[in-house]
Motif scaffolding. Structure first.
Motif, mmCIF file in Angstrom:
data_model
loop_
_atom_site.group_PDB
_atom_site.id
_atom_site.type_symbol
_atom_site.label_atom_id
_atom_site.label_comp_id
_atom_site.label_asym_id
_atom_site.label_seq_id
_atom_site.Cartn_x
_atom_site.Cartn_y
_atom_site.Cartn_z
ATOM 1 N N ARG A 77 2.816 1.003 3.491
ATOM 2 C CA ARG A 77 2.615 -0.190 4.325
ATOM 3 C C ARG A 77 2.789 -1.442 3.483
ATOM 4 N N CYS A 112 -0.508 8.834 5.502
ATOM 5 C CA CYS A 112 -0.019 7.583 6.081
ATOM 6 C C CYS A 112 1.207 7.123 5.290
ATOM 7 N N GLY A 165 -2.433 6.352 1.165
ATOM 8 C CA GLY A 165 -3.790 6.140 1.654
ATOM 9 C C GLY A 165 -4.806 5.814 0.582
ATOM 10 N N THR A 218 -8.066 6.106 2.671
ATOM 11 C CA THR A 218 -8.097 7.174 3.665
ATOM 12 C C THR A 218 -7.437 8.427 3.094
ATOM 13 N N ARG A 235 -2.339 1.043 9.339
ATOM 14 C CA ARG A 235 -3.603 1.214 8.631
ATOM 15 C C ARG A 235 -4.723 0.570 9.448
ATOM 16 N N TYR A 254 0.865 -1.178 0.000
ATOM 17 C CA TYR A 254 0.000 0.000 0.000
ATOM 18 C C TYR A 254 0.903 1.230 0.000
ATOM 19 N N SER A 312 -5.722 0.367 -1.334
ATOM 20 C CA SER A 312 -6.717 -0.205 -0.428
ATOM 21 C C SER A 312 -6.970 -1.667 -0.765
ATOM 22 N N VAL A 364 -9.285 -3.032 4.114
ATOM 23 C CA VAL A 364 -8.404 -1.905 4.430
ATOM 24 C C VAL A 364 -8.879 -0.779 3.524
#
Length: 200
Positions: free
Chosen positions: A188, A185, A111, A181, A140, A108, A114, A178
């Motif tokens: 990930r 962030c 954000g 957003t 996350r 990821y 997903s 997930v």
């Protein structure tokens, strides 16, 4: 006595265990850097509503030679284990108490990357699949809802170095996601280990 007797997540019809800090932050950071840099990432397309769409993240599938995996209409032939992934697998197997012959890596980048609502309930995973999910990098939110429902019933923050183990009837009764957003962030990396019982 259940492996999940110490489970802090009391959800009906589910066996969930979250282990924050399962791997030390420094070692987890080294794993993250090596895997992001050396993995041959792909962004496959899925066919939905008459159109092809790229999945909103980058992926790679590693495993034993026979561990072919099919989900969302996509077939994955396993890449051979790297020394690092083989070592992580050994440690996850020791934690879970069962063999695991494949791992899906999801990257990821921000954000807007997903994973939509789904259950890991493909036939090749068997009747009560165990899925062990290792999170590296940015934290996350991980949401759970009942199958057939639309309301988020539980959310977890999956942080750097944490291990979430889902087992028993979890995949039969629950979906997870997930979500995208707009909050800032960090990138990930998620490694989901599983046992392919009957290759696709």
């Amino acid at each position: 006595m259940s492996l999940f007797a110490d489970c802090p997540l009391e959800l009906p019809d589910a066996e969930l265990r979250l282990l924050p800090g399962w791997v030390a932050a420094g070692e987890a950071g080294c794993w993250f850097d090596e895997l992001v840099a050396r993995t041959p990432w792909q962004q496959p397309q899925v066919f939905l509503h008459g159109r092809f769409y790229p999945v909103p993240r980058q992926v790679a599938w590693y495993g034993d030679a026979e561990a072919r995996y099919r989900y969302s209409g996509l077939s994955h032939e396993p890449l051979p284990w790297t020394p690092l992934l083989a070592e992580i697998r050994r440690r996850v197997e020791a934690e879970c108490g069962q063999p695991l012959n494949g791992v899906l890596l999801n990257y990821y980048r921000d954000g807007q990357d997903s994973m939509g609502w789904h259950s890991d309930d493909e036939p090749e995973l068997g009747a009560h699949p165990l899925v062990a999910s290792l999170s590296l990098g940015g934290a996350r939110r991980f949401d759970l809802r009942r199958k057939g429902g639309s309301r988020i019933e539980h959310s977890l923050l999956l942080e750097h170095g944490s291990l979430l183990v889902m087992a028993g009837a979890t995949q039969h009764h629950w979906q997870h996601q997930v979500a995208k957003t707009r909050q800032a962030c960090a990138p990930r990396l998620n490694l989901t280990f599983r046992l392919i019982r009957s290759p696709a």
